[in-house]
Motif scaffolding. Structure first.
Motif, PDB file in Angstrom:
ATOM      1  N   THR A  88     -14.164  -1.549  60.322  1.00 36.87           N
ATOM      2  CA  THR A  88     -13.635  -2.546  61.252  1.00 36.87           C
ATOM      3  C   THR A  88     -13.255  -3.813  60.511  1.00 36.87           C
ATOM      4  N   ARG A  89     -12.005  -4.191  60.658  1.00 37.69           N
ATOM      5  CA  ARG A  89     -11.513  -5.432  60.042  1.00 37.69           C
ATOM      6  C   ARG A  89     -11.518  -6.503  61.121  1.00 37.69           C
ATOM      7  N   PHE A  90     -12.542  -7.339  61.105  1.00 38.60           N
ATOM      8  CA  PHE A  90     -12.689  -8.368  62.129  1.00 38.60           C
ATOM      9  C   PHE A  90     -11.841  -9.599  61.821  1.00 38.60           C
ATOM     10  N   ASP A  91     -11.647  -9.907  60.556  1.00 44.31           N
ATOM     11  CA  ASP A  91     -10.941 -11.123  60.158  1.00 44.31           C
ATOM     12  C   ASP A  91      -9.448 -10.824  60.038  1.00 44.31           C
ATOM     13  N   ALA A  92      -8.674 -11.331  60.965  1.00 43.65           N
ATOM     14  CA  ALA A  92      -7.219 -11.075  60.963  1.00 43.65           C
ATOM     15  C   ALA A  92      -6.552 -11.623  59.709  1.00 43.65           C
ATOM     16  N   GLY A  93      -7.180 -12.592  59.062  1.00 48.58           N
ATOM     17  CA  GLY A  93      -6.615 -13.154  57.838  1.00 48.58           C
ATOM     18  C   GLY A  93      -6.899 -12.311  56.606  1.00 48.58           C
ATOM     19  N   PHE A  94      -7.721 -11.302  56.749  1.00 48.01           N
ATOM     20  CA  PHE A  94      -8.081 -10.421  55.636  1.00 48.01           C
ATOM     21  C   PHE A  94      -7.049  -9.301  55.587  1.00 48.01           C
ATOM     22  N   HIS A  96      -4.868  -6.057  55.243  1.00 42.39           N
ATOM     23  CA  HIS A  96      -5.219  -4.652  55.483  1.00 42.39           C
ATOM     24  C   HIS A  96      -5.495  -3.914  54.175  1.00 42.39           C
ATOM     25  N   LEU A  97      -4.655  -4.111  53.171  1.00 38.58           N
ATOM     26  CA  LEU A  97      -4.872  -3.421  51.889  1.00 38.58           C
ATOM     27  C   LEU A  97      -6.167  -3.877  51.226  1.00 38.58           C
ATOM     28  N   GLU A  98      -6.495  -5.143  51.348  1.00 33.67           N
ATOM     29  CA  GLU A  98      -7.756  -5.628  50.770  1.00 33.67           C
ATOM     30  C   GLU A  98      -8.945  -5.004  51.497  1.00 33.67           C
ATOM     31  N   HIS A  99      -8.832  -4.887  52.801  1.00 32.64           N
ATOM     32  CA  HIS A  99      -9.897  -4.249  53.574  1.00 32.64           C
ATOM     33  C   HIS A  99     -10.070  -2.790  53.129  1.00 32.64           C
ATOM     34  N   LEU A 100      -8.962  -2.078  52.988  1.00 29.19           N
ATOM     35  CA  LEU A 100      -9.040  -0.681  52.548  1.00 29.19           C
ATOM     36  C   LEU A 100      -9.580  -0.570  51.122  1.00 29.19           C
ATOM     37  N   ARG A 101      -9.294  -1.545  50.291  1.00 29.77           N
ATOM     38  CA  ARG A 101      -9.839  -1.544  48.927  1.00 29.77           C
ATOM     39  C   ARG A 101     -11.367  -1.621  48.985  1.00 29.77           C
ATOM     40  N   VAL A 102     -11.890  -2.471  49.863  1.00 32.27           N
ATOM     41  CA  VAL A 102     -13.342  -2.588  50.022  1.00 32.27           C
ATOM     42  C   VAL A 102     -13.920  -1.244  50.475  1.00 32.27           C
ATOM     43  N   VAL A 103     -13.276  -0.597  51.445  1.00 31.65           N
ATOM     44  CA  VAL A 103     -13.742   0.711  51.913  1.00 31.65           C
ATOM     45  C   VAL A 103     -13.677   1.727  50.770  1.00 31.65           C
ATOM     46  N   ALA A 104     -12.551   1.764  50.061  1.00 31.17           N
ATOM     47  CA  ALA A 104     -12.352   2.736  48.980  1.00 31.17           C
ATOM     48  C   ALA A 104     -13.366   2.557  47.853  1.00 31.17           C
ATOM     49  N   GLU A 105     -13.786   1.321  47.601  1.00 32.85           N
ATOM     50  CA  GLU A 105     -14.724   1.051  46.516  1.00 32.85           C
ATOM     51  C   GLU A 105     -16.184   1.185  46.950  1.00 32.85           C
ATOM     52  N   SER A 106     -16.401   1.422  48.226  1.00 40.06           N
ATOM     53  CA  SER A 106     -17.771   1.577  48.715  1.00 40.06           C
ATOM     54  C   SER A 106     -18.287   2.973  48.362  1.00 40.06           C
ATOM     55  N   LYS A 107     -19.558   3.174  48.586  1.00 39.14           N
ATOM     56  CA  LYS A 107     -20.166   4.498  48.370  1.00 39.14           C
ATOM     57  C   LYS A 107     -20.184   5.301  49.668  1.00 39.14           C
ATOM     58  N   ASP A 108     -19.508   4.795  50.692  1.00 41.19           N
ATOM     59  CA  ASP A 108     -19.512   5.396  52.024  1.00 41.19           C
ATOM     60  C   ASP A 108     -18.413   6.462  52.126  1.00 41.19           C
ATOM     61  N   LEU A 109     -18.759   7.693  51.744  1.00 38.93           N
ATOM     62  CA  LEU A 109     -17.785   8.786  51.750  1.00 38.93           C
ATOM     63  C   LEU A 109     -17.226   9.029  53.149  1.00 38.93           C
ATOM     64  N   ALA A 110     -18.073   8.946  54.162  1.00 41.99           N
ATOM     65  CA  ALA A 110     -17.598   9.180  55.533  1.00 41.99           C
ATOM     66  C   ALA A 110     -16.537   8.159  55.920  1.00 41.99           C
ATOM     67  N   ALA A 111     -16.769   6.886  55.630  1.00 40.54           N
ATOM     68  CA  ALA A 111     -15.781   5.848  55.960  1.00 40.54           C
ATOM     69  C   ALA A 111     -14.484   6.086  55.191  1.00 40.54           C
ATOM     70  N   LYS A 112     -14.595   6.494  53.930  1.00 36.91           N
ATOM     71  CA  LYS A 112     -13.385   6.761  53.135  1.00 36.91           C
ATOM     72  C   LYS A 112     -12.598   7.933  53.713  1.00 36.91           C
ATOM     73  N   ARG A 113     -13.297   8.981  54.104  1.00 35.10           N
ATOM     74  CA  ARG A 113     -12.610  10.148  54.682  1.00 35.10           C
ATOM     75  C   ARG A 113     -11.917   9.775  55.995  1.00 35.10           C
ATOM     76  N   VAL A 114     -12.587   9.000  56.823  1.00 38.40           N
ATOM     77  CA  VAL A 114     -11.995   8.595  58.103  1.00 38.40           C
ATOM     78  C   VAL A 114     -10.809   7.673  57.867  1.00 38.40           C
ATOM     79  N   ALA A 115     -10.927   6.734  56.926  1.00 38.53           N
ATOM     80  CA  ALA A 115      -9.805   5.835  56.627  1.00 38.53           C
ATOM     81  C   ALA A 115      -8.597   6.634  56.148  1.00 38.53           C
ATOM     82  N   MET A 116      -8.833   7.628  55.310  1.00 37.91           N
ATOM     83  CA  MET A 116      -7.727   8.454  54.823  1.00 37.91           C
ATOM     84  C   MET A 116      -7.127   9.279  55.953  1.00 37.91           C
ATOM     85  N   ALA A 117      -7.952   9.807  56.834  1.00 36.17           N
ATOM     86  CA  ALA A 117      -7.438  10.574  57.978  1.00 36.17           C
ATOM     87  C   ALA A 117      -6.581   9.681  58.866  1.00 36.17           C
ATOM     88  N   ALA A 118      -6.982   8.424  59.042  1.00 37.71           N
ATOM     89  CA  ALA A 118      -6.183   7.488  59.841  1.00 37.71           C
ATOM     90  C   ALA A 118      -4.828   7.239  59.179  1.00 37.71           C
TER      91      ALA A 118
END
Length: 154
Positions: A88-94, A96-118
């Motif tokens: 969830t990207r709560f900060d509209a000033g953040f 989208h690509l930066e938000h996805l970079r944070v997700v991609a660099e996390s250890k959260d495989l489920a979030a990465k898979r869901v982000a890619m499916a989206a």
């Protein structure tokens, strides 16, 4: 408390999005489309119950009155709630690509898979029904997909 089934999760999402429309269809259908694309993200790897829940819930905090606390009260496991928060990207000033970079660099495989499916859902939708999509939007999605592919290890 028992963990909600996929049917119960879908009912939760439908209720939360009651009356909301996107692209001429009920908004909750986007979540179903993302969930259905999960197997395409990492072919051959089993999609878990939690990943399906995360896909269905991925934008509920941003687009409805639901909260982290309401997800917990509904019985969703802490790991599912954490992944939904990560997506969830709560900060509209953040950006989208930066938000996805944070997700991609996390250890959260489920979030990465869901982000890619989206992103795959957006790609397929643009290929079929968005002739007016700008080159800038296509380039941004390609960058996002590359980020997520790296995060997923391919």
């Amino acid at each position: 408390m028992q963990i909600p089934s996929i049917r119960e999760t879908l009912a939760f999402v439908r209720n939360a999005h009651a009356g909301a429309v996107a692209g001429g269809q009920p908004r909750w259908l986007r979540a179903v489309a993302v969930m259905n694309l999960l197997p395409a993200v990492l072919p051959g790897i089993k999609v878990t119950h939690e990943e399906r829940q995360i896909a269905l819930l991925r934008d509920i905090l941003r687009t409805t009155a639901e909260t982290e606390a309401s997800l917990s009260r509904a019985g969703f496991p802490p790991e599912v709630v954490a992944s939904v928060l990560r997506l969830t990207r709560f900060d509209a000033g953040f950006a989208h690509l930066e938000h996805l970079r944070v997700v991609a660099e996390s250890k959260d495989l489920a979030a990465k898979r869901v982000a890619m499916a989206a992103l795959l859902r957006e790609e397929r939708q643009a290929a079929g029904a968005s002739p007016g999509e700008t080159e800038e939007a296509r380039a941004r999605r390609r960058k996002a997909m590359t980020l997520m592919q790296r995060g997923l290890g391919y």
